[in-house]
Design a protein around this motif. Sequence first.
Motif, PDB file in Angstrom:
ATOM      1  N   SER A  41      -4.416   0.243  -5.983  1.00 38.57           N
ATOM      2  CA  SER A  41      -5.701  -0.306  -6.442  1.00 38.57           C
ATOM      3  C   SER A  41      -6.182  -1.428  -5.519  1.00 38.57           C
ATOM      4  O   SER A  41      -7.347  -1.798  -5.559  1.00 38.57           O
ATOM      5  CB  SER A  41      -5.582  -0.810  -7.876  1.00 38.57           C
ATOM      6  N   THR A  42      -5.306  -1.941  -4.665  1.00 38.52           N
ATOM      7  CA  THR A  42      -5.681  -3.003  -3.732  1.00 38.52           C
ATOM      8  C   THR A  42      -6.290  -2.450  -2.451  1.00 38.52           C
ATOM      9  O   THR A  42      -7.380  -2.837  -2.049  1.00 38.52           O
ATOM     10  CB  THR A  42      -4.454  -3.879  -3.387  1.00 38.52           C
ATOM     11  N   CYS A  43      -5.590  -1.512  -1.795  1.00 31.10           N
ATOM     12  CA  CYS A  43      -6.056  -1.015  -0.488  1.00 31.10           C
ATOM     13  C   CYS A  43      -6.523   0.444  -0.517  1.00 31.10           C
ATOM     14  O   CYS A  43      -7.077   0.931   0.469  1.00 31.10           O
ATOM     15  CB  CYS A  43      -4.972  -1.201   0.569  1.00 31.10           C
ATOM     16  N   GLY A  44      -6.286   1.174  -1.632  1.00 28.97           N
ATOM     17  CA  GLY A  44      -6.728   2.556  -1.756  1.00 28.97           C
ATOM     18  C   GLY A  44      -5.787   3.591  -1.173  1.00 28.97           C
ATOM     19  O   GLY A  44      -6.047   4.786  -1.269  1.00 28.97           O
ATOM     20  N   HIS A  45      -4.687   3.152  -0.567  1.00 31.97           N
ATOM     21  CA  HIS A  45      -3.730   4.086   0.042  1.00 31.97           C
ATOM     22  C   HIS A  45      -3.154   5.011  -1.025  1.00 31.97           C
ATOM     23  O   HIS A  45      -2.820   4.591  -2.122  1.00 31.97           O
ATOM     24  CB  HIS A  45      -2.607   3.302   0.717  1.00 31.97           C
ATOM     25  N   ARG A  46      -3.023   6.293  -0.676  1.00 27.72           N
ATOM     26  CA  ARG A  46      -2.415   7.283  -1.568  1.00 27.72           C
ATOM     27  C   ARG A  46      -1.081   7.712  -0.985  1.00 27.72           C
ATOM     28  O   ARG A  46      -0.974   7.914   0.235  1.00 27.72           O
ATOM     29  CB  ARG A  46      -3.336   8.486  -1.735  1.00 27.72           C
ATOM     30  N   GLN A  47      -0.093   7.873  -1.870  1.00 26.46           N
ATOM     31  CA  GLN A  47       1.249   8.205  -1.386  1.00 26.46           C
ATOM     32  C   GLN A  47       1.992   9.106  -2.359  1.00 26.46           C
ATOM     33  O   GLN A  47       1.718   9.135  -3.544  1.00 26.46           O
ATOM     34  CB  GLN A  47       2.063   6.929  -1.143  1.00 26.46           C
ATOM     35  N   TRP A  48       2.905   9.841  -1.802  1.00 27.94           N
ATOM     36  CA  TRP A  48       3.886  10.625  -2.537  1.00 27.94           C
ATOM     37  C   TRP A  48       5.130  10.550  -1.695  1.00 27.94           C
ATOM     38  O   TRP A  48       5.057  10.604  -0.456  1.00 27.94           O
ATOM     39  CB  TRP A  48       3.476  12.098  -2.683  1.00 27.94           C
ATOM     40  N   TYR A  49       6.164  10.335  -2.228  1.00 31.03           N
ATOM     41  CA  TYR A  49       6.885  10.394  -3.458  1.00 31.03           C
ATOM     42  C   TYR A  49       6.746   9.052  -4.160  1.00 31.03           C
ATOM     43  O   TYR A  49       6.374   8.063  -3.527  1.00 31.03           O
ATOM     44  CB  TYR A  49       8.366  10.751  -3.209  1.00 31.03           C
ATOM     45  N   PRO A  50       7.087   8.979  -5.449  1.00 31.19           N
ATOM     46  CA  PRO A  50       6.915   7.738  -6.203  1.00 31.19           C
ATOM     47  C   PRO A  50       7.743   6.581  -5.638  1.00 31.19           C
ATOM     48  O   PRO A  50       8.930   6.717  -5.365  1.00 31.19           O
ATOM     49  CB  PRO A  50       7.408   8.108  -7.603  1.00 31.19           C
ATOM     50  N   ARG A  51       7.063   5.453  -5.476  1.00 34.61           N
ATOM     51  CA  ARG A  51       7.707   4.229  -4.984  1.00 34.61           C
ATOM     52  C   ARG A  51       7.230   3.047  -5.814  1.00 34.61           C
ATOM     53  O   ARG A  51       6.155   3.082  -6.402  1.00 34.61           O
ATOM     54  CB  ARG A  51       7.353   3.992  -3.521  1.00 34.61           C
ATOM     55  N   ALA A  52       7.997   1.991  -5.814  1.00 30.79           N
ATOM     56  CA  ALA A  52       7.651   0.797  -6.585  1.00 30.79           C
ATOM     57  C   ALA A  52       6.480   0.044  -5.958  1.00 30.79           C
ATOM     58  O   ALA A  52       5.730  -0.636  -6.658  1.00 30.79           O
ATOM     59  CB  ALA A  52       8.859  -0.121  -6.713  1.00 30.79           C
ATOM     60  N   LEU A  53       6.330   0.162  -4.628  1.00 27.85           N
ATOM     61  CA  LEU A  53       5.286  -0.579  -3.918  1.00 27.85           C
ATOM     62  C   LEU A  53       4.480   0.343  -3.019  1.00 27.85           C
ATOM     63  O   LEU A  53       4.987   1.357  -2.527  1.00 27.85           O
ATOM     64  CB  LEU A  53       5.912  -1.673  -3.050  1.00 27.85           C
ATOM     65  N   CYS A  54       3.236  -0.043  -2.766  1.00 28.17           N
ATOM     66  CA  CYS A  54       2.389   0.650  -1.805  1.00 28.17           C
ATOM     67  C   CYS A  54       3.021   0.503  -0.423  1.00 28.17           C
ATOM     68  O   CYS A  54       3.406  -0.603  -0.026  1.00 28.17           O
ATOM     69  CB  CYS A  54       0.988   0.045  -1.815  1.00 28.17           C
ATOM     70  N   THR A  55       3.110   1.599   0.319  1.00 29.53           N
ATOM     71  CA  THR A  55       3.719   1.543   1.647  1.00 29.53           C
ATOM     72  C   THR A  55       2.802   0.926   2.698  1.00 29.53           C
ATOM     73  O   THR A  55       3.240   0.660   3.813  1.00 29.53           O
ATOM     74  CB  THR A  55       4.140   2.955   2.118  1.00 29.53           C
ATOM     75  N   GLU A  56       1.553   0.659   2.343  1.00 26.88           N
ATOM     76  CA  GLU A  56       0.618   0.027   3.279  1.00 26.88           C
ATOM     77  C   GLU A  56       0.497  -1.480   3.068  1.00 26.88           C
ATOM     78  O   GLU A  56       0.473  -2.223   4.030  1.00 26.88           O
ATOM     79  CB  GLU A  56      -0.777   0.670   3.145  1.00 26.88           C
ATOM     80  N   CYS A  57       0.422  -1.924   1.811  1.00 22.11           N
ATOM     81  CA  CYS A  57       0.157  -3.353   1.575  1.00 22.11           C
ATOM     82  C   CYS A  57       1.136  -4.016   0.612  1.00 22.11           C
ATOM     83  O   CYS A  57       1.010  -5.204   0.333  1.00 22.11           O
ATOM     84  CB  CYS A  57      -1.268  -3.554   1.082  1.00 22.11           C
ATOM     85  N   ALA A  58       2.076  -3.269   0.084  1.00 21.83           N
ATOM     86  CA  ALA A  58       3.123  -3.773  -0.814  1.00 21.83           C
ATOM     87  C   ALA A  58       2.613  -4.184  -2.198  1.00 21.83           C
ATOM     88  O   ALA A  58       3.312  -4.868  -2.934  1.00 21.83           O
ATOM     89  CB  ALA A  58       3.906  -4.918  -0.177  1.00 21.83           C
ATOM     90  N   SER A  59       1.418  -3.729  -2.575  1.00 17.53           N
ATOM     91  CA  SER A  59       0.943  -3.943  -3.943  1.00 17.53           C
ATOM     92  C   SER A  59       1.558  -2.883  -4.851  1.00 17.53           C
ATOM     93  O   SER A  59       2.136  -1.897  -4.384  1.00 17.53           O
ATOM     94  CB  SER A  59      -0.585  -3.832  -4.005  1.00 17.53           C
TER      95      SER A  59
END
Length: 143
Positions: A41-59
């Motif tokens: 919700s901070t930077c809009g990055h989409r990712q898979w597989y499930p992780r605790a943090l965004c791999t782009e901005c750590a939100s």
Amino acid sequence: MTSHEVIDAPEWAKPLPQLDNVNEEYWKAARAGRLLIQQCSTCGHRQWYPRALCTECASEPEWLETGGRGTIHTYTVVRQQGIPAFKAELPYVIAMVELDEGPLIFGSMPGIDPDTVSIGMPVEVYFMAAADDTGIPYWRPAS
């Protein structure tokens, strides 16, 4: 909410994922026929597989339901396997699917003639009910 086909597996003999506080919602949604990815919700990055943090901005990412469609980015054909539950499906395709929503997701395409699979091929998800709280996503050519 998009619900895809869920096939009841009579006896699931393959390894099951270990559910935890990061991935539990993903596997339970799959059991209900829904394919989730994460979106920040901070930077809009989409990712898979499930992780605790965004791999782009750590939100902390949120769940986003997908349409369950994509194209084959790359694939391989498995022709040898020592585990009996997988051996019965030989040969089978393992594909990296680029979802319409962006992220790459890894999955199996059992029962598909490997000679009919190609990069760029449109595919859609379906699920196997592996346990009461766990569904496993699989891929097949899109109809």
